[in-house]
Design an enzyme around this catalytic site. Structure first.
Site, PDB file in Angstrom:
ATOM      1  N   ASP A 166       0.791  -1.234   0.000  1.00  0.00           N
ATOM      2  CA  ASP A 166       0.000   0.000   0.000  1.00  0.00           C
ATOM      3  C   ASP A 166       0.822   1.282   0.000  1.00  0.00           C
ATOM      4  O   ASP A 166       0.476   2.241  -0.656  1.00  0.00           O
ATOM      5  CB  ASP A 166      -0.894   0.036   1.250  1.00  0.00           C
ATOM      6  N   GLU A 396       3.341  -8.339  12.036  1.00  0.00           N
ATOM      7  CA  GLU A 396       2.928  -7.999  10.669  1.00  0.00           C
ATOM      8  C   GLU A 396       4.147  -7.931   9.741  1.00  0.00           C
ATOM      9  O   GLU A 396       4.110  -8.422   8.624  1.00  0.00           O
ATOM     10  CB  GLU A 396       2.206  -6.639  10.681  1.00  0.00           C
TER      11      GLU A 396
HETATM   12  C1  GLC Z   1      -2.080  -3.784   4.758  1.00  0.00           C
HETATM   13  C2  GLC Z   1      -1.148  -4.390   3.715  1.00  0.00           C
HETATM   14  C3  GLC Z   1      -1.933  -5.300   2.792  1.00  0.00           C
HETATM   15  C4  GLC Z   1      -2.671  -6.343   3.612  1.00  0.00           C
HETATM   16  C5  GLC Z   1      -3.521  -5.692   4.714  1.00  0.00           C
HETATM   17  C6  GLC Z   1      -4.095  -6.712   5.680  1.00  0.00           C
HETATM   18  O1  GLC Z   1      -3.031  -2.976   4.170  1.00  0.00           O
HETATM   19  O2  GLC Z   1      -0.495  -3.392   2.999  1.00  0.00           O
HETATM   20  O3  GLC Z   1      -1.077  -5.941   1.888  1.00  0.00           O
HETATM   21  O4  GLC Z   1      -3.464  -7.131   2.799  1.00  0.00           O
HETATM   22  O5  GLC Z   1      -2.722  -4.817   5.460  1.00  0.00           O
HETATM   23  O6  GLC Z   1      -3.081  -7.498   6.239  1.00  0.00           O
END
Ligand code: GLC
Length: 431
Positions: A166, A396
């Protein structure tokens, strides 16, 4: 901690994030079903519960639109800990979803789960795979029609969130052209869950929401969106995942598809592979995405440049160049592969997608290295990834310079990656 204890820990994370046949990425920060997270999670489940692995994919397809798109978020149940929620997206599917998509790891996951089902001889596997195969095929058709209308052999993202990366510096120039004005009132929730210094800046958030406003005003119609999009990038990471998933569907089609399905998939595959091969830049030893609005190559170094390895066979010179480049990115890192390299001006080791390491990205990169005969490098990256998770937990993402765990904790896809990557290394060690 022993591998066995860690595996139990991974199972516990998946159990804790289970909301009834689907898994949230992590509690509170991401309280719904996310598209590519669920595909990775399904492969994690396949290591110990194949029925549950199928459920994860089946529940994701509940959100699939009539035109074939599988949205990036399926809002199965309400939660007020996330912004933007269903009211902002304003989509009109049977159940609330976002209006954009995410990398189609789904097809890769389906082959993986199907093969695990064959090995465990669970009942109904063939019927379940066949239904999911048709869903995947419809989504691949959507990709080519809606996101490559000009036949480049590359699919485009219309929003940085679609890329899954993102906040990647690869989008900086393209995003800077997007206005910060919004008709939606922004009520960020993410910075209430994790440190703001790890998250996107407010100004970027305004641009993210500006794009949502534009596409909602197009009534989520793909043609209108394509015409109006102020952000349009032919992304090599997305195209590579689509190409690889197409190859996995071709494999399934051998036993489960019709002749027509096989021919259609083969045609898609050739087109995408050709498109990717044209994006190789020998002077940079990477593949580059293309900004369709400016017409420029996106040279900013990010992990995306290596993802095409999952889909194309490199020649000897390319293989040597990619391996040397990845080694350069790993230099002095406690854990790699960083999402941006330390030598880049954009490098921020703690801000998401601007330097940190993701276990699922390493999963893709190591798959790609293996497919291209770079077994030792693949194994080394897998081992450091597994070690980072063992030291820091199922976070994460990780700071590549220290191995510190960052972002949300008890993260589903990190648990899934642990199960798959540690399993592979055990197999290798046991040889
Ligand atoms: C963030 C990440 C994306 C992922 C989401 C949920 O938005 O950038 O890749 O799918 O988190 O984990």
């Amino acid at each position: 901690m022993t591998t066995l204890r860690m595996e139990e820990g991974a199972h516990a994370v998946l159990a804790r994030n289970d909301r009834g046949g689907y898994t949230v990425p992590t509690d509170r920060l991401y309280p719904f079903q996310w598209n590519w997270d669920s595909a990775f999670v399904a492969m994690g489940f396949a290591t110990f519960d194949v029925d549950r692995a199928y459920r994860e994919l089946e529940r994701l397809t509940e959100g699939q639109w009539d035109d074939g798109m599988i949205p990036h978020i399926v809002f199965h149940a309400p939660s007020d800990t996330y912004f933007p929620g269903p009211d902002v997206w304003g989509t009109r599917h049977r159940i609330p979803t976002s209006g954009i998509t995410q990398p189609p790891v789904f097809g890769m996951a389906l082959r993986h789960v199907h093969e695990a089902a064959l090995a465990s001889a669970i009942t109904n596997a063939e019927t379940r795979t066949k239904t999911l195969f048709q869903a995947a095929l419809r989504s691949h058709r959507w990709w080519l029609e809606a996101r490559d209308p000009d036949g480049l052999g590359l699919v485009s993202i219309l929003h940085p969130w679609e890329s899954g990366s993102d906040n990647s510096p690869a989008w900086d120039d393209a995003l800077a052209r997007v206005p910060t004005s919004t008709t939606t009132t922004i009520r960020r929730k993410d910075t209430g869950h994790v440190d703001a210094s790890m998250r996107p800046r407010d100004e970027d958030y305004q641009r993210f929401i500006h794009l949502v406003d534009v596409y909602r005003d197009c009534d989520w119609n793909p043609k209108r969106q394509w015409a109006k999009a102020p952000f349009k990038v032919a992304d090599v990471q997305m195209t590579a995942i689509l190409a690889r998933a197409t190859a996995d569907l071709m494999h399934l089609a051998e036993t489960l598809g019709t002749e027509g399905d096989k021919a259609e998939l083969a045609q898609m595959h050739t087109k995408l592979q050709d498109g990717l091969i044209r994006r190789w830049r020998p002077s940079l030893s990477r593949f580059l995405s293309l900004d369709l609005i400016s017409g420029n190559d996106i040279e900013t170094p990010t992990q995306a440049g290596f993802i095409p390895l999952v889909a194309v066979s490199l020649d000897d010179a390319q293989r040597g160049a990619v391996m040397a480049e990845i080694e350069r990115w790993l230099d002095r890192m406690v854990v790699g592969v960083p999402s941006a390299p330390a030598f880049s001006h954009a490098f921020e080791p703690k801000r998401y997608w601007r330097g940190p390491v993701w276990a699922v990205i390493n999963w893709l990169i190591t798959d790609g290295l293996r497919l291209n005969g770079a077994e030792d490098l693949a194994r080394r990256i897998e081992q450091t990834t597994v070690r980072a998770i063992e030291n820091a937990g199922f976070c994460e993402y990780f700071d590549p310079t220290t191995g510190e765990g960052l972002g949300g904790d008890s993260f589903s896809w990190t648990a899934a990656a642990y199960l798959v990557l540690s399993g592979r290394n055990r197999l290798v060690e046991g040889r």
